[in-house]
Scaffold this motif. Structure first.
Motif, PDB file in Angstrom:
ATOM      1  N   TRP A 246      40.303   5.604  92.204  1.00 15.08           N
ATOM      2  CA  TRP A 246      39.925   4.685  93.278  1.00 15.08           C
ATOM      3  C   TRP A 246      40.109   3.238  92.832  1.00 15.08           C
ATOM      4  CZ3 TRP A 246      35.298   6.304  96.784  1.00 15.08           C
ATOM      5  CH2 TRP A 246      35.379   7.683  97.074  1.00 15.08           C
ATOM      6  N   LEU A 247      40.030   2.992  91.524  1.00 15.45           N
ATOM      7  CA  LEU A 247      40.156   1.629  91.011  1.00 15.45           C
ATOM      8  C   LEU A 247      41.602   1.149  91.054  1.00 15.45           C
ATOM      9  CD1 LEU A 247      37.636   1.681  88.043  1.00 15.45           C
ATOM     10  CD2 LEU A 247      37.252   1.145  90.454  1.00 15.45           C
ATOM     11  N   ILE A 248      42.568   2.062  91.057  1.00 19.09           N
ATOM     12  CA  ILE A 248      43.961   1.657  91.280  1.00 19.09           C
ATOM     13  C   ILE A 248      44.087   1.091  92.685  1.00 19.09           C
ATOM     14  CG2 ILE A 248      46.353   2.453  91.430  1.00 19.09           C
ATOM     15  CD1 ILE A 248      45.670   4.554  89.311  1.00 19.09           C
ATOM     16  N   MET A 249      43.513   1.788  93.649  1.00 20.76           N
ATOM     17  CA  MET A 249      43.507   1.289  95.021  1.00 20.76           C
ATOM     18  C   MET A 249      42.828  -0.068  95.105  1.00 20.76           C
ATOM     19  SD  MET A 249      41.200   0.840  97.744  1.00 20.76           S
ATOM     20  CE  MET A 249      39.875   2.041  97.568  1.00 20.76           C
ATOM     21  N   ARG A 250      41.624  -0.178  94.514  1.00 23.33           N
ATOM     22  CA  ARG A 250      40.850  -1.423  94.640  1.00 23.33           C
ATOM     23  C   ARG A 250      41.526  -2.571  93.891  1.00 23.33           C
ATOM     24  NH1 ARG A 250      39.245  -5.404  95.820  1.00 23.33           N
ATOM     25  NH2 ARG A 250      37.125  -6.166  96.236  1.00 23.33           N
ATOM     26  N   GLY A 251      42.114  -2.295  92.746  1.00 23.20           N
ATOM     27  CA  GLY A 251      42.826  -3.334  92.020  1.00 23.20           C
ATOM     28  C   GLY A 251      44.026  -3.859  92.779  1.00 23.20           C
ATOM     29  N   ALA A 252      44.673  -2.986  93.545  1.00 23.02           N
ATOM     30  CA  ALA A 252      45.831  -3.409  94.340  1.00 23.02           C
ATOM     31  C   ALA A 252      45.423  -4.358  95.462  1.00 23.02           C
ATOM     32  CB  ALA A 252      46.544  -2.189  94.910  1.00 23.02           C
ATOM     33  N   LEU A 253      44.211  -4.202  95.980  1.00 24.36           N
ATOM     34  CA  LEU A 253      43.764  -5.072  97.073  1.00 24.36           C
ATOM     35  C   LEU A 253      43.355  -6.445  96.562  1.00 24.36           C
ATOM     36  CD1 LEU A 253      41.695  -2.622  99.293  1.00 24.36           C
ATOM     37  CD2 LEU A 253      44.119  -3.234  99.450  1.00 24.36           C
ATOM     38  N   GLN A 254      42.824  -6.505  95.338  1.00 25.70           N
ATOM     39  CA  GLN A 254      42.455  -7.768  94.705  1.00 25.70           C
ATOM     40  C   GLN A 254      41.406  -8.513  95.544  1.00 25.70           C
ATOM     41  OE1 GLN A 254      46.417  -9.504  94.431  1.00 25.70           O
ATOM     42  NE2 GLN A 254      46.785  -8.538  92.470  1.00 25.70           N
ATOM     43  N   GLY A 255      40.835  -9.546  94.982  1.00 28.98           N
ATOM     44  CA  GLY A 255      39.968 -10.453  95.714  1.00 28.98           C
ATOM     45  C   GLY A 255      38.955  -9.797  96.631  1.00 28.98           C
ATOM     46  N   LYS A 256      38.580 -10.534  97.673  1.00 25.58           N
ATOM     47  CA  LYS A 256      37.607 -10.046  98.633  1.00 25.58           C
ATOM     48  C   LYS A 256      38.269  -9.113  99.630  1.00 25.58           C
ATOM     49  CE  LYS A 256      34.361 -13.939  98.430  1.00 25.58           C
ATOM     50  NZ  LYS A 256      33.646 -14.989  99.207  1.00 25.58           N
ATOM     51  N   VAL A 257      37.517  -8.116 100.061  1.00 25.34           N
ATOM     52  CA  VAL A 257      37.999  -7.173 101.053  1.00 25.34           C
ATOM     53  C   VAL A 257      36.966  -7.053 102.166  1.00 25.34           C
ATOM     54  CG1 VAL A 257      39.367  -5.833  99.407  1.00 25.34           C
ATOM     55  CG2 VAL A 257      36.970  -5.208  99.842  1.00 25.34           C
ATOM     56  N   HIS A 258      37.397  -6.511 103.301  1.00 25.62           N
ATOM     57  CA  HIS A 258      36.496  -6.198 104.400  1.00 25.62           C
ATOM     58  C   HIS A 258      36.296  -4.684 104.429  1.00 25.62           C
ATOM     59  CE1 HIS A 258      37.009 -10.304 105.753  1.00 25.62           C
ATOM     60  NE2 HIS A 258      38.311 -10.134 105.827  1.00 25.62           N
ATOM     61  N   GLU A 259      35.065  -4.247 104.317  1.00 30.05           N
ATOM     62  CA  GLU A 259      34.788  -2.819 104.421  1.00 30.05           C
ATOM     63  C   GLU A 259      34.729  -2.448 105.900  1.00 30.05           C
ATOM     64  OE1 GLU A 259      31.132   0.236 103.575  1.00 30.05           O
ATOM     65  OE2 GLU A 259      31.597  -1.217 101.971  1.00 30.05           O
ATOM     66  N   LEU A 260      35.634  -1.595 106.318  1.00 31.33           N
ATOM     67  CA  LEU A 260      35.727  -1.215 107.718  1.00 31.33           C
ATOM     68  C   LEU A 260      34.959   0.053 108.037  1.00 31.33           C
ATOM     69  CD1 LEU A 260      39.538  -1.876 108.381  1.00 31.33           C
ATOM     70  CD2 LEU A 260      37.603  -3.449 108.661  1.00 31.33           C
ATOM     71  N   HIS A 261      34.846   0.959 107.069  1.00 32.09           N
ATOM     72  CA  HIS A 261      34.225   2.255 107.345  1.00 32.09           C
ATOM     73  C   HIS A 261      33.819   2.900 106.035  1.00 32.09           C
ATOM     74  CE1 HIS A 261      33.411   6.104 109.211  1.00 32.09           C
ATOM     75  NE2 HIS A 261      34.299   6.702 108.449  1.00 32.09           N
ATOM     76  N   ARG A 262      32.716   3.672 106.096  1.00 31.93           N
ATOM     77  CA  ARG A 262      32.243   4.405 104.927  1.00 31.93           C
ATOM     78  C   ARG A 262      31.649   5.734 105.373  1.00 31.93           C
ATOM     79  NH1 ARG A 262      27.870   2.159 100.502  1.00 31.93           N
ATOM     80  NH2 ARG A 262      29.163   0.299 100.746  1.00 31.93           N
TER      81      ARG A 262
END
Length: 281
Positions: A246-262
């Motif tokens: 999951w950290l590969i995904m999160r590292g690719a997004l970088q910086g701040k993100v908007h959580e849309l759904h959980r």
């Protein structure tokens, strides 16, 4: 140029694939599991959200790789990949269609960025890759997106650190940005959450730890980079280490993100199911 628009993370529990394939998703046991994916299924069908290509980060479960060949990071660059026979026949799902030009661009960019990727042109893909696609897209005759398989070794130690996975994600972001074609790209991280399949702790699920991990994917991802392997093993069971993907995904997004759904649900089989959708800030 190509753009990385969103990241999705999800468990890839094999029982979820069985439920979909056998039409059991509305049964009492499975209904709350799949209810958490309805939002994403609706969201991803909207034209502005539907990706052209998904970089799908997963781990092989001794279908394509075994103790004779253990690549830490492997990228599929072939035209097509078929569902693996994991002992009870291949899943009745469509073949995976790749975007080979984009995949080769990723491979070249990542290797020149000092990641030693193993390039795979022929392999079968197991539930680690096909279950997430089924969770998002149901049972289509063809998958509606191209998929670049990116396999990570989280089965045989030594496995990559969370920080190394994060840095691979950053390198993937650079590779996507340097691709000259206009593509909407998503990156998915799969596996987890807490679970152990064998030994005296079989059935272990740590809901508190899982929920904190989900919180910090959005709010405090830097903490996740430094979680040592022994903490994953102690707190989330032997298979919880899959969450480094999951950290590969999160590292690719970088910086701040908007959580849309959980979505988080216990149990599916003997596993905690986690799912999150993040939009690139």
């Amino acid at each position: 140029m190509a753009r990385l628009s969103a990241g999705i993370a999800t468990s890839h529990v094999p029982l979820m694939g069985v439920a979909i394939d056998q039409g059991k998703t509305e049964e009492d046991y499975f209904k709350p599991i799949f209810a958490g994916y309805e939002w994403t299924k609706d969201w991803i069908q909207k034209l502005e959200n539907k990706p052209d290509v998904v970089i799908l980060v997963y781990n092989d479960h001794a279908s394509a790789f075994d103790m004779n060949l253990i690549p830490t990071f492997a990228i599929g660059c072939g035209e097509e990949f078929h569902p693996a026979d994991e002992g009870w026949g291949p899943r009745p799902v469509p073949p995976i269609k790749n975007d080979p030009d984009f995949a080769w661009h990723l491979a070249q960019s990542l290797i020149l960025d000092e990641f030693d990727m193993t390039i795979i042109n022929q392999m079968d893909v197991d539930h680690g890759l096909t279950v997430p696609l089924s969770a998002m897209f149901g049972q289509p005759e063809e998958w509606p997106v191209k998929v670049v398989p990116l396999a990570v070794n989280v089965v045989t130690y030594p496995v990559p650190s969370g920080n190394r996975c994060w840095k691979l994600g950053e390198a993937i972001a650079r590779a996507v940005e340097s691709y000259p074609e206009d593509l909407n790209v998503q990156i998915w991280g799969t596996g987890g959450m807490s679970h152990q399949l064998q030994g005296p702790r079989a059935g272990l699920i740590n809901q508190e730890w899982d929920r904190k991990f989900l919180d910090d994917l959005t709010a405090n991802p830097e903490r996740l980079r430094t979680i040592p392997h022994i903490e994953y093993l102690r707190e989330t069971g032997s298979e919880g280490i899959e969450m480094v993907m999951w950290l590969i995904m999160r590292g690719a997004l970088q910086g701040k993100v908007h959580e849309l759904h959980r979505h988080y649900h216990v149990p599916a089989s003997n596993t905690a199911v986690g799912h999150i959708v993040l939009e690139n800030g």
